[in-house]
Design an enzyme around this catalytic site. Sequence first.
Site, PDB file in Angstrom:
ATOM      1  N   ASP A 180       2.935   0.536   0.452  1.00 14.49           N
ATOM      2  CA  ASP A 180       2.602  -0.756  -0.140  1.00 14.49           C
ATOM      3  C   ASP A 180       1.088  -0.850  -0.270  1.00 14.49           C
ATOM      4  OD1 ASP A 180       5.234  -1.420  -0.263  1.00 14.49           O
ATOM      5  OD2 ASP A 180       5.128  -3.118   1.124  1.00 14.49           O
ATOM      6  N   HIS A 207       4.943  -4.609  -6.955  1.00 11.41           N
ATOM      7  CA  HIS A 207       4.964  -5.415  -5.727  1.00 11.41           C
ATOM      8  C   HIS A 207       4.583  -6.867  -6.033  1.00 11.41           C
ATOM      9  CE1 HIS A 207       5.502  -5.706  -1.515  1.00 11.41           C
ATOM     10  NE2 HIS A 207       4.238  -5.757  -1.152  1.00 11.41           N
ATOM     11  N   HIS A 238       1.877 -11.663  -5.010  1.00  9.43           N
ATOM     12  CA  HIS A 238       2.536 -11.501  -3.708  1.00  9.43           C
ATOM     13  C   HIS A 238       3.170 -12.796  -3.192  1.00  9.43           C
ATOM     14  CE1 HIS A 238       2.884  -9.787   0.474  1.00  9.43           C
ATOM     15  NE2 HIS A 238       3.016  -8.683  -0.223  1.00  9.43           N
ATOM     16  N   HIS A 278       1.807   1.249   5.006  1.00  5.94           N
ATOM     17  CA  HIS A 278       0.793   0.476   4.291  1.00  5.94           C
ATOM     18  C   HIS A 278      -0.484   1.301   4.181  1.00  5.94           C
ATOM     19  CE1 HIS A 278       3.588  -2.784   5.149  1.00  5.94           C
ATOM     20  NE2 HIS A 278       2.970  -3.479   4.212  1.00  5.94           N
TER      21      HIS A 278
END
Length: 262
Positions: free
Chosen positions: A77, A128, A132, A226
Amino acid sequence: MKRIIKPLIVLTVLFCFLNVTIPVSAHGNQPFHFGFKKSKEGKLPSIAEEGFMDTLQKHEAIFLGNTDKKELYLTFDNGYENGYTARILDVLKEKKVPAAFFVTGHFVQDQPELLKRMAAENHLIGNHSWSHPDMTQVSATQIKEELDKVSQEVSKLTGRQGMRFVRPPRGIFSNRMLDVCRELGYTNVFWSIAYKDWDIKQQKGGSYAYGNVMGQLHPGAVILLHSVSSDNAEALGKIIDDARQKGYEFYSLDTLNVKKYR
């Protein structure tokens, strides 16, 4: 009649007011947080026991590969850049490992060269969302706008047309949200290996990242890391080498046949 009409008027007004503030979950959009008990000793994590398996299967969401084979799917991510993505890409290139990078609007705007490099080195770039948000709490139109903006900007930078994979921000999802994403042509992607690696103020060293990932290793794992984590950047090479020593191999998400493994 007056005794009946007056309460009805009051209730109608009250309902109209509440209808603005009532949680979306009350309208058939129950949110789930994708969480589970971690894998130990090569066994599968508790995803099937968490109460949302039917919803995931209904929408053919990815969270596992073939659990009869020692295959791994590496995903990252990328909400923002913290100086480690280039190093991660270096390791992936050296080890010849494919990965999927799920990017936000912030990353797209801030790191165009890294995006171009991901594409040039044949990694998948996943969606993504632009800002967010909790996508269970926004409209279908807003979800489309969030995803379209990322897809369009990535396409401008890389020349790739369209995006196939989406990861809901913070792992929050609902039946409606998954359905909207599928209608837009996306496969929703979750994970079966993860740990608390996103807090840049609580990095504990490469050995900590290594232990967390290797301790959860299991056949068919979709690994979530991440890219802001210095621990992950430090440990990635050894994770890849030692996973391969245990008989595992890394594959790209676009080789995963979702229906086959249900």
